[in-house]
Scaffold this motif. Structure first.
Motif, mmCIF file in Angstrom:
data_model
loop_
_atom_site.group_PDB
_atom_site.id
_atom_site.type_symbol
_atom_site.label_atom_id
_atom_site.label_comp_id
_atom_site.label_asym_id
_atom_site.label_seq_id
_atom_site.Cartn_x
_atom_site.Cartn_y
_atom_site.Cartn_z
ATOM 1 N N ARG A 588 0.847 -1.187 0.000
ATOM 2 C CA ARG A 588 0.000 0.000 0.000
ATOM 3 C C ARG A 588 0.884 1.239 0.000
ATOM 4 O O ARG A 588 2.017 1.190 0.486
ATOM 5 C CB ARG A 588 -0.943 0.005 1.203
ATOM 6 N N ALA A 589 0.341 2.348 -0.530
ATOM 7 C CA ALA A 589 1.113 3.595 -0.596
ATOM 8 C C ALA A 589 0.330 4.705 0.090
ATOM 9 O O ALA A 589 -0.808 5.028 -0.316
ATOM 10 C CB ALA A 589 1.406 3.967 -2.042
ATOM 11 N N ASN A 590 0.905 5.257 1.151
ATOM 12 C CA ASN A 590 0.398 6.427 1.865
ATOM 13 C C ASN A 590 -0.948 6.233 2.553
ATOM 14 O O ASN A 590 -1.469 7.179 3.136
ATOM 15 C CB ASN A 590 0.326 7.653 0.937
ATOM 16 N N ASP A 591 -1.493 5.053 2.498
ATOM 17 C CA ASP A 591 -2.730 4.772 3.238
ATOM 18 C C ASP A 591 -2.700 3.316 3.681
ATOM 19 O O ASP A 591 -3.042 2.417 2.906
ATOM 20 C CB ASP A 591 -3.962 5.037 2.376
ATOM 21 N N PRO A 592 -2.298 3.075 4.933
ATOM 22 C CA PRO A 592 -2.175 1.684 5.376
ATOM 23 C C PRO A 592 -3.508 0.998 5.626
ATOM 24 O O PRO A 592 -3.550 -0.222 5.786
ATOM 25 C CB PRO A 592 -1.393 1.820 6.689
#
Length: 669
Positions: A588-592
């Motif tokens: 995931r990127a920037n939003d876990p």
């Protein structure tokens, strides 16, 4: 510690008979002049040459006795005759999942003398499947061979396995040779300069002296016979070895001074290529010659045969070297290493009588030069130095590590990228390679056919490793291993002092549980430009242990800043994995917390390298697209790596080899 005893050589010549044989070093030259002798009794076959005397069960072909240097029998005399020195295998019906199956000791049904001269005796113990045995025995024709040569301080063994057209399919998970040595004599084990020592006894692993741990192979020695081993963990997987280095291992008796060594001069017949790991010697005392196994690989290395599929392969020969040169273990070990080099120089052997074993004149050779071209590093192609390059049956790039039916031939390139692979069995192959410092696998575009006596120059080969854009950041070194990352000190409760050095520190039991000690509440966070992968990146991404048996998923975070973001471009995350065990790795990127990850591997892997003290298993490479719109400009970004285990009662695990984030291709900047 077992006492080291100084021995005095016997001055008298022992009489060669059914009970004793010549053994003193003073007589070695005269012993070498003795021819090989063969004798049949009611249920046994006896072969001797002045150095060694062997007894086989007839027609089963089990080794019941090995006499050498005055020792009545090097094999465990309290065992049944069928459980001293033998070939075995594990097989299952087609479609059987996993790596388990039926254990079958390979029992010959006929004995044949192939060669009988004063220079050589070669015996064959064979068995052939027929339809009346369907479901009861493995559908193979197996011919076990044993060779004794004049003047040889040891013996050779090899076997021809054949699956005939019209026979039913099946799975073959394992096959090997097993030697169980005398527990009252063989106490010192050696398999490398960094792993050799006096060993615990099998009694130390018994319920009244040892405590079984989470995995059945591992036992905590609570009340061992020798106090020096108290508090250590014994596990046969602590003595595993990569195939490319698995050339010699064995045991030493100090009373009398005798070395029992297995020498494998070529790995061409082993499955899984040069990085495949396997068992060697372990507490027993047990000595193994592994040919097929799923260790550190899982079900990918199970050989699956279809109905009516024709197949034939020669396993071996391997050399069982018996030595009595010197009295110190180190002297015997160094002598055995010298003998190993001598055997390697003789390969391929000229003496095997089977036409299925290809002699030197029947084989071919290739040579060439390997280059690497990465335009984001240099505009020039550069020599691939110390690259692993080899021939394996045709397949996809990297398929060699899962290949299990044919032969493989590997070498290393020199500083100029040049290579030569000789003594290649006739057949059709691809050239494969991987290069230290670069991700991915090389495969040449066309197949190569090796014929008898051929000498093929493949010219210049160029490997272009996966690359879309410039490196923005990277973690680790692309070497197919997690060895460069942080490996913690082991729990004192489980520490094996034998392995407490930099070469072996990853082999300590229970290192996966150290993660929860280091990160009891939160998970690993790695900040690009601040963190050091040698200190801050745990060597194995495992689940966190909760309570006694429960494990929970873990998410590792990579924080980084970008000073230029192309919102319309695509960034590439390269994830090279050194190992995977029943794990789903999600990105995931920037939003876990988003429900849908950018990428998921799905459940992959079965190499179990974390629990079996390996620093790698099978190699995986995943390439993840990250749209620029998901990234922040002049602010903090984060990549979240979540490892979800298929189950919750075992830690599973992923080992990273190398991680890299690439910017968009220049055309899209």
């Amino acid at each position: 510690m077992y006492p080291l005893i100084v021995f005095v050589c016997a001055l008298s010549l022992l009489i060669l008979s059914s009970d004793t044989l010549y053994a003193t070093r003073a007589q070695r030259s005269s012993m070498a002049s003795i021819g090989v002798n063969l004798t049949f009794t009611d249920n046994h076959v006896v072969v001797s040459n002045g150095f060694v005397r062997m007894i086989f069960s007839n027609p089963e072909g089990h080794i019941t006795s090995i006499q050498y240097n005055g020792m009545e029998n090097l094999l465990e005399v309290i065992n049944d005759e069928s459980s001293r020195g033998y070939w075995d295998l594990v097989w299952s019906p087609p479609g059987t999942p996993g790596t388990t199956g039926t254990f079958e000791r390979i029992v010959g049904t006929s004995c044949q003398v192939i060669v009988e001269t004063e220079e050589q005796v070669e015996l064959s113990f064979s068995t052939t499947w027929n339809s009346s045995l369907e479901g009861k025995h493995v559908p193979l024709k197996i011919d076990k061979r044993f060779v004794l040569l004049r003047g040889s301080s040891g013996f050779y063994s090899y076997a021809i396995y054949e699956h005939l057209e019209g026979w039913p399919g099946f799975n073959l998970a394992e096959t090997r040779i097993v030697f169980k040595l005398r527990n009252d004599k063989f106490h010192y084990m050696a398999m490398s300069d960094y792993r050799r020592r006096y060993m615990p006894s099998p009694n130390d692993r018994s319920p009244n002296r040892g405590k079984p741990l989470a995995y059945p192979e591992a036992v905590l020695l609570v009340n061992p016979v020798e106090p020096e081993f108290k508090g250590e963990v014994d596990d046969k997987y602590q003595y595993s070895c990569e195939t490319e280095d698995l050339k010699i291992h064995g045991w030493i008796s100090t009373d009398p001074p005798v070395g029992f060594w297995q020498i494998t001069p070529s790995n061409e017949f082993r499955t899984g290529g040069p990085t495949k790991q396997d068992l060697t010697s372990h507490v027993g005392p047990t000595n193994l010659a592994m040919f097929v196994s799923t260790h550190y690989a899982g079900s990918d290395l199970v050989i699956k045969f279809k109905n009516r599929e024709k197949w034939k392969k020669v396993f071996g020969p391997v050399f069982m070297y018996l030595s009595s040169t010197g009295e110190e273990p180190l002297t015997l070990w160094n002598d055995a290493k010298n003998q190993m080099l001598e055997e390697v120089g003789k390969w391929p052997y000229s003496f095997p009588a089977s036409s299925d074993f290809h002699k030197a004149h029947e084989r071919g050779r290739i040579s060439g030069r390997l280059f690497v071209y990465d335009r984001f590093i240099t505009d020039e192609k550069t020599p691939a130095t110390s690259a692993s390059i080899g021939l394996a049956p045709p397949g996809d790039p990297g398929s060699w590590q899962r290949e299990n039916k044919g032969y493989q031939f590997w070498t290393k390139t020199d500083v100029e990228g040049r290579f030569s692979i000789k003594n290649v069995v006739a057949g059709t192959y691809n050239v494969y390679a991987w290069v230290h410092g670069f991700i991915g696998d090389f495969k040449n575009d066309s197949t190569i056919t090796i014929t008898q006596g051929c000498d093929i120059d493949v010219g210049d080969l160029v490997f272009e490793p996966p690359r879309d854009g410039p490196t923005l950041w990277e973690i680790g070194v692309p070497d197919r291993s997690a060895a460069e990352f942080y490996i913690p000190d082991s729990d004192r409760m489980y520490t094996n002092m034998f392995l407490a050095n930099d070469h072996n520190r990853f082999r300590q039991y229970g290192l996966w549980e150290r993660y929860a000690k280091l990160y009891p509440d939160g998970d690993l966070v790695f900040t690009i430009g601040q963190s050091d992968y040698k200190k801050d990146w745990f060597f194995a991404h495992v689940n966190r242990k909760r309570y006694d048996i429960m494990y929970e998923k873990t998410t590792w975070t990579i924080k980084f800043k970008l000073h230029d973001v192309n919102k319309n471009g695509t960034y590439k995350l390269r994830l090279a994995l050194a190992s995977a065990q029943l794990s789903d790795l999600q990105v995931r990127a920037n939003d876990p917390n988003t429900d849908s990850p950018l990428f998921s591997t799905g459940t992959i892997g079965g190499d179990n390298a974390v629990a079996r003290h390996g620093i790698h298993g099978l190699y995986w490479l995943f390439n993840v697209d990250i749209p620029g719109k998901f990234l922040n400009l002049d602010g903090e970004n984060a990549i979240y790596l979540t490892k979800i285990n298929e189950g919750i009662i075992f830690p599973g695990g992923i080992m990273y080899d190398y991680i890299r984030l690439e910017g968009p291709p220049p055309c899209c900047s």
